[in-house]
Scaffold this active site. Structure first.
Site, short mmCIF file in Angstrom:
data_model
loop_
_atom_site.label_atom_id
_atom_site.label_comp_id
_atom_site.label_asym_id
_atom_site.label_seq_id
_atom_site.Cartn_x
_atom_site.Cartn_y
_atom_site.Cartn_z
N GLU A 1 -12.87 4.48 5.47
CA GLU A 1 -12.95 3.69 6.49
C GLU A 1 -14.26 3.97 7.60
O GLU A 1 -14.15 3.43 8.81
CB GLU A 1 -11.71 4.06 7.34
N ARG B 1 -8.54 -0.92 8.29
CA ARG B 1 -9.65 0.05 7.69
C ARG B 1 -10.02 1.38 8.71
O ARG B 1 -10.94 1.39 8.88
CB ARG B 1 -10.84 -0.79 7.32
N CYS B 2 -8.98 1.93 9.26
CA CYS B 2 -9.01 2.64 10.29
C CYS B 2 -7.74 3.61 10.47
O CYS B 2 -6.68 3.13 9.98
CB CYS B 2 -9.10 2.01 11.50
N GLN C 1 0.90 -1.03 0.07
CA GLN C 1 -0.05 -0.10 -0.18
C GLN C 1 0.64 1.32 0.05
O GLN C 1 0.33 2.33 -0.03
CB GLN C 1 -0.76 -0.13 1.22
#
Ligand code: CDP
Length: 788
Positions: free
Chosen positions: A742, A372-373, A222
């Site tokens: 998110e 996802r945060c 990523q």
């Protein structure tokens, strides 16, 4: 406001260029696993069955006797090059391969290099390892007890398993407010380990060219630029300089934070390729991915709220113990060991707050993934939203009324929270009221009262969350010293077509579509005429990558800023072509025209051609720009979710009957993509609320190491989501946009947990830890004498 959506960019595109690249299998895909290179070798990993053990002996003889097995690589081999340890993102150290002992079940012990994937797997089965088990520490509370076995014996002066203590806020003010409060509530909340479980597992192909000394790594990363820099810093001493390293992140099948860290497999593949001069492929299987990659959450939290009798919140106090496994590999900005946990004041106007977090080592794989945060925001939101409900119930107030009373008001923005963050904009009551209207809140409360009289269990849960996304600004955020800005570079070709490259990396979020839309909007070039590329460090401008919903707040802003630089130059060229002063020109998307003479104009395509064929003397040719955008602040998206559950008294099963999600991410670039982000995010919030958990037995055996035990929801279990939105633009973002990726994962679990507790409060239940399994609910009901 919704930015203009061209019909030709409706869907989420993947890079066309890569599909034409002969190194990928045509027609199959464009993922790392699809890259084919001549003479490629394969790596497979021997993993430890023990959670803590000394390695007495590694016997490779039988493996090496197998045809096609070329080498068995051990920690001792890597130690010769000082590559057996590597730094983590939090400046701790992590083993690539162990020399003395293993620290968790499924840890890498040795690697087999072979001519095929199958031979490598046979080689792994033939390696014999002798272990001597050591005492195992699984519970972080026990890890901190005096006399607990010290796990990090590699750290010479380490005498315990405590990693760090971090605190924020005004302790004295919080204590004072608690002393003066009419009502106090306190709860222990555990947020268990979970795993991102992306569809594509992690892997890479490392290809070292001995002739030009260049290393190319196709990998599931990523953050390709940050990885290149880390590789250069770690392996510079063996000749890998940064200009000789190329990281290519092709299409990625889900990242969710789990593809930010460097895993040992990447490093071993690189070392093996450098030593053999051949391309080397390492691709995890599903169980390796679940058992050994970094994990999320694992926070043991004790939270307290103080309020006045009239329901006004006055203070929050939180103490947390963070289980980091055997190394602190959290993907947090360097300054914040507990990430952005201090957004735990949420959407409420607290006057005093204090928060403390301690990190502990245990015999588990590394934790601290921001699943996802934005760096522990999920934990913070779950805590404040659970506690808000507990306080409302304690006060005998409706949870919606309680929230509306305590929200930060629209006129208070920009709002400085008691923990020091400046929230950019918000209208929390607006979002909650919209959600209440959409779901028919008042009617549902009446229905609940009726059902309760009949002995049925129905609950309504609210989560009115505030998020903090878009790291930078660089004054606050860095990872391993790398400042967190992001970038866009645009080149307009003579015929008016363009290529735009970014420092971020989509993992399915549709950047190819939305970035093209931003540029189309800013430059008036059709989105279909703009090629968007990310993920190749040889071509893209430097950036910190995609995670924590930072792409729109940071790189999306960079796109707008770079486009505006291009437009400034285009104005000069247009003035030259139209023989007028630049200030006499008016811009509308796609053309400059002379003020008062709309028929005298030049299109952006005319201007682009002139930039290479007829530019003013003294001006540099070409039409391109780059922006490294350093945001002045984070963005604070928010939302209000309302969930209705029915509980089966016989089985304890929780059924989500309805779920309304009202989100606000400021101005939206592509409504369809945002809706997709929210649908996926809600499912990823539903999963830990009711299904997913990674736990360990007392000797460190993982429970939940395959999809038989780790309950990933499918479309069958997933509720029907009802989504809606409000729009409160960010005042500092060039497009007024906030991140959204998110939001739903962060906001959803508390709505579901609150609904369950709301259904059970009258039975004396104040809290249930997620995942709220039928077994947990069944036990609570039976303990309270509730039967079918
Ligand atoms: O960093 P990441 O891409 O995961 O998150 P994001 O910035 O929240 O964006 C997720 C997707 O939603 C991207 O394709 C964005 O461009 C899109 N988005 C949008 O269309 N409008 C917004 N206000 C925010 C995001």
């Amino acid at each position: 406001m919704t930015l203009r959506t061209s019909p030709e960019v409706g869907g989420m595109g993947h890079s066309i260029k890569r599909k034409e690249d002969p190194r990928f299998i045509r027609g199959k895909g464009t993922y790392v696993d699809d890259v084919q290179l001549p003479g490629m070798l394969y790596l497979d990993i021997v993993r430890s069955p023990f959670a803590h053990a000394t390695i007495k002996k590694i016997d490779s003889a039988k493996a090496l006797a197998l045809p096609g097995v070329l080498a068995v690589i051990t920690g001792q081999d890597l130690a010769k090059y000082n590559l057996h340890w590597m730094p983590t993102l939090m400046s701790d150290t992590q083993m690539v391969l162990p020399v003395e002992k293993v620290m968790y079940q499924a840890q890498e012990v040795a690697a087999v290099l072979a001519t095929s994937r199958y031979t490598a797997a046979d080689g792994v089965a033939a390696v014999e390892v002798e272990y001597e088990p050591l005492p195992v520490v699984i519970d972080p509370r026990k890890a901190l007890e005096p006399g607990a076995p010290v796990l990090r014996t590699d750290k010479k002066d380490k005498k315990d398993n405590h990693i760090w203590h971090w605190e924020w806020g005004d302790r004295a003010a919080a204590d004072r407010a608690f002393g003066e409060a009419d009502v106090r509530v306190k709860e222990d909340i555990y947020i268990p380990r979970i795993h991102v479980a992306s569809i594509e597992t992690c892997g890479c192909i490392a290809s070292f060219d001995k002739v030009d000394g260049k290393l190319t790594v196709w990998m599931t990363s990523q953050a390709p630029h940050a990885i290149r820099t880390v590789f250069a810093l770690v392996a510079g001493h063996v000749g890998l300089a940064e200009h000789k390293i190329r990281i290519i992140s092709p299409d990625i099948g889900g990242g969710f934070g789990g593809k930010v860290p460097v895993y040992p497999g990447y490093v071993i593949a690189v070392a093996a390729s450098v030593l053999t001069g051949k391309p080397v492929k390492w691709m995890e299987d599903r169980m390796e991915n679940l058992q050994a990659d970094s994990f999320a959450r694992d926070y043991h939290i004790t939270a307290e709220l103080a309020a006045r009798k009239d329901g006004t919140l006055t203070a929050i106090r939180i103490k947390t113990l963070a289980d980091h496994g055997y190394t602190d590999a959290a993907a947090n900005p360097s300054k914040f060991p507990a990430g952005l946990f201090h957004i735990c004041t949420g959407s409420y106007d607290f006057k005093a707050a204090h928060v403390e977090v301690d990190g502990a080592y245990t015999n588990k794989p590394p934790g601290g993934i921001a699943y996802r945060c934005s760096f522990r925001v999920t934990e913070a939101v779950h805590t404040i939203e659970r506690m808000a409900d507990i306080m409302a119930h304690e006060l005998g107030m409706d949870p919606a009324e309680f929230r509306l009373k305590n929200f930060v008001k629209p006129e208070q923005f920009p709002y400085k929270s008691a923990l020091g963050w400046e929230y950019d904009s918000g209208n929390y009551a607006g979002a909650l009221r919209k959600a209440m209207e959409r779901i028919g809140y008042a009617e549902l409360r009446r229905e609940q009262a009726d059902r309760r009289r009949r002995g049925e269990l129905m609950g309504i849960g609210i989560s009115s969350f505030t998020e903090i996304v878009g790291a930078g600004p660089s004054k606050h955020f860095d990872i391993l010293g790398l400042k967190m800005f992001d970038s866009c570079e645009i080149r307009i070709h003579p015929t008016g077509k363009a290529i735009a490259r970014f420092g971020t990396k989509s993992q399915g979020q549709g950047h190819e579509t939305t970035y093209a839309q931003i540029l189309a909007e800013e430059l008036g070039i059709p989105a279909a005429d703009i090629q968007v590329e990310e993920g190749d460090t040889d071509t893209a401008p430097y950036g910190l990558g995609t995670y924590a919903s930072r792409s729109t707040p940071v790189a999306g802003a960079a796109a707008a800023m770079a486009a505006r630089k291009v437009r400034d130059k285009a104005r000069q060229i247009a003035a030259h072509l139209l023989e007028c002063a630049p200030d006499d020109l008016v811009w509308e998307p796609g053309k400059f025209s002379v003020k008062g003479a709309p028929n005298r104009f030049k299109t952006i395509q005319d201007i682009a051609f002139a930039a290479y064929t007829n530019h003013p003397q003294g001006m540099e040719a070409g039409l391109e720009a780059v922006s490294y955008y350093d945001p002045p602040n984070l963005t604070y998206p928010f939302g209000s979710y309302i969930c209705v559950v029915d509980i089966d008294k016989g089985t304890g099963e929780v059924k989500v009957r309805r779920f309304v999600a009202v989100d606000d991410c400021g101005n939206i670039i592509n409504p369809m993509i945002v809706d997709g982000q929210i649908h996926g995010g809600l499912t990823m919030g539903f999963a830990p609320a009711l299904l997913e958990e990674i736990s360990y037995d007392e000797i460190g055996n993982i429970q939940g190491g395959s999809f038989i035990d780790y309950l990933l929801p499918t479309a069958v279990e997933t509720p029907k989501w009802e989504t809606d939105k409000t729009c409160t633009p960010s005042p500092h973002h060039p497009l007024g946009a906030k991140g959204v990726g998110e939001s739903a994962t962060v906001g959803a679990p508390a709505a579901i947990a609150n609904a369950v507790v709301d259904a059970l409060w009258h039975l004396g239940v104040r809290h249930v830890d997620i995942p709220i399994t039928p077994a947990k609910v069944w036990k609570l009901l039976r303990e309270r004498g509730v039967t079918e």
